[in-house]
Write an enzyme that holds these catalytic residues in place. Sequence first.
Site, short mmCIF file in Angstrom:
data_model
loop_
_atom_site.label_atom_id
_atom_site.label_comp_id
_atom_site.label_asym_id
_atom_site.label_seq_id
_atom_site.Cartn_x
_atom_site.Cartn_y
_atom_site.Cartn_z
N ASP A 1 0.86 -1.16 0.00
CA ASP A 1 0.00 0.00 0.00
C ASP A 1 0.91 1.23 0.00
OD1 ASP A 1 -2.55 1.27 0.34
OD2 ASP A 1 -1.89 1.77 2.37
P1 ADP Z 1 -3.80 4.73 -0.07
O1 ADP Z 1 -4.19 3.70 -1.04
O2 ADP Z 1 -2.63 5.54 -0.55
O3 ADP Z 1 -3.59 4.20 1.31
P2 ADP Z 1 -6.53 5.61 0.54
O4 ADP Z 1 -7.21 4.51 -0.21
O5 ADP Z 1 -6.56 5.54 2.02
O6 ADP Z 1 -5.02 5.80 0.03
O7 ADP Z 1 -7.17 7.00 0.09
C1 ADP Z 1 -7.23 7.33 -1.25
C2 ADP Z 1 -7.57 8.77 -1.45
O8 ADP Z 1 -8.84 9.05 -0.88
C3 ADP Z 1 -6.63 9.75 -0.79
O9 ADP Z 1 -5.52 10.02 -1.60
C4 ADP Z 1 -7.53 10.96 -0.59
O10 ADP Z 1 -7.60 11.69 -1.81
C5 ADP Z 1 -8.87 10.36 -0.32
N1 ADP Z 1 -9.14 10.25 1.11
C6 ADP Z 1 -9.21 9.11 1.84
N2 ADP Z 1 -9.49 9.35 3.12
C7 ADP Z 1 -9.55 10.69 3.26
C8 ADP Z 1 -9.79 11.58 4.36
N3 ADP Z 1 -10.00 11.16 5.61
N4 ADP Z 1 -9.80 12.91 4.09
C9 ADP Z 1 -9.59 13.35 2.86
N5 ADP Z 1 -9.36 12.58 1.80
C10 ADP Z 1 -9.34 11.26 1.97
MG MG Z 2 -3.90 3.23 3.11
#
Ligand code: ADP
Ligand code: MG
Length: 613
Positions: free
Chosen positions: A308
């Site tokens: 991730d």
């Molecule tokens: P990763 O795969 O890098 O762990 P996530 O799946 O957790 O990322 O989140 C993907 C995207 O969703 C983030 O890059 C952001 O744009 C948005 N996002 C997720 N959670 C939040 C939050 N709590 N506040 C704002 N944006 C969020």
């Molecule tokens: Mg994540």
Amino acid sequence: MTEKQKIVLLAACSTLAALSWFSSTLSLLPRAMSDILSLVAAVLGVAFIGHSALKSLLEGVFGIDLLATTAIVASIVVGEYLAAAVVVLMLGGGEVLEDYAFKRASRAIEKLIEASPKTAVVLRDGEEVEVRVEDVELGEAVLVRPGGMIPVDGAVLKGRATVNQSSVTGESMPVEKSEGDQVYCGTMVELGALEIRVTAVGEGSTYGRIVSMVREAEENRAPIERTADKYAKYFTPLILSLGIGVFLFTRNPLRIASIFVIACPCALTLATPTAMVASMGNFARKGILIRNGESLEKLSGVDVLVLDKTGTITTGRPEVDDVRVLGDRSEHEVVRLAATAERRSEHPLAQAVLKKANDLGIKPEDWTDFKVHPGLGVRVEKEESSITVGNEKMLKEYSIPLSDEAIEYLTEQQAAKTVMLVAEGEKVIGALTVSDVLRNDVKDVLTEVRMSGGMKTIMLTGDNAHVAKMVGEQAGVDEIVADLMPHEKVEYICGLKAKGHGVAMVGDGINDAPALAIADVGIAMGLSGADVSIETAGITLATDDLGKLPKLLRISRETMKIIKQNIMFAMAVNLLGVILSIYGFIPPLMASVIHESNALLVMVNSLRLLRLD
Ligand code: ADP
Ligand code: MG
């Protein structure tokens, strides 16, 4: 039968057998007397093993116990009482030893449990009171003095100290802790003193989770043991018919006794569990918690490592580096509203926003109607108002239009940074950009992973493609997949599995739990990660230290190699022994000695895993 009874019975058997052996070799007692001694030992043993043999036979299972019982009975029938007694000792001894070995493996952690602090010094109404750990409340301030053990999980409020975290992480170098740093229950303050705000106690703390993982690992030991019974299913009927065949041919009962004794696959029974236990014990010392043998076995067959992005390849401690006003609210207001929305989120991005607000001295409001959209963002509502924070997809979800100015800002910033849009009601009022830094060892770790065993590395992320590409290239992953919703991460992993790949997924939690669960092996980073991810992951790295990955992969492969060696060796000795016994080269007593050394060698071979680095 309880363990104590088993040990008493075994001790009785071995004393009798030893007496009988001494007296017969030194001719101290008449032959008949020493025979009776071993006979008693053998009969005691049959009572001990025969019970479970009968039970499995009634269930239609030809297990190892059945073979052993046959061997003992056959030896008794032909008058080789001492050989019979030795088989009993071996079998029972193996079982007790195995129990002991399992205990040893979790002892590193059990020690921590025993040594865990029972009391804490809490600041209540400006006074220091000593209370039992169970009575400490979340959010309270706990004092720890030099040389003291930290009784809770928490964040440092005041003070500065070096803390030895080896009991939890296996890292013997003490670490510096100061205001804002996370500290763990069960670790030692060496120099300095700390005032800690409690975030978790007892069951909920790091230590509590370790305890429950150990329990689970212990409950899950049965499947490993069954591997030997898998062989026994074919082996036992084969040996039984072979013995009968040989008897019909030679009419020599001594030969059957030897065959049955030497064919007892005790060494085979020990081959897998002893190796598993030794390497789990080794891992525990290194701060790597293995939930069950199955995870370890699967890990050795993994050829794709999925990581991730946020919190795994990056530090997961992103910082807000730009606030842009895109409406008529002030910058201060944009941050305040964003923080109000993120207040209850555990996502690293939320932490960044809250930190920014804190730095600016802004207090977020507490709106209770809070919704998380994994992979998109968050939303809070109060009466007629709402605040939405997230990416473009999140705004689309709520049909919030983007102004030209917002689109321009997005395109310009998204090349390098994660952009969080902030909307009040139906209107975008601003945006925050966030950048996260790579873990400094990630490139070396991934190179090492790739070199050892030609593993492919893939980075999955819900972030936009530009940021993903930048981070992925810096980290040196083989493949980058961006813009994934949490369920798409799961689908992607399923796709890899369908193509016949063995997939390990490394994630920190929050919304990675489903992906961790679906992968062949889920590896959770750090005990401070989200609870769910630790519960679904087969393997947990106690510290969020990616550097442990190569070691983990290497030792898991080594474990499987040793198990294979054990099985091959045990089978070869068994087979050769059986053949020699058929031709009458091995008398029953010698058969039991060979049989015993076979098991011992397997055990010693397994214990090598304890020392591996
Ligand atoms: P990763 O795969 O890098 O762990 P996530 O799946 O957790 O990322 O989140 C993907 C995207 O969703 C983030 O890059 C952001 O744009 C948005 N996002 C997720 N959670 C939040 C939050 N709590 N506040 C704002 N944006 C969020
Ligand atoms: Mg994540």
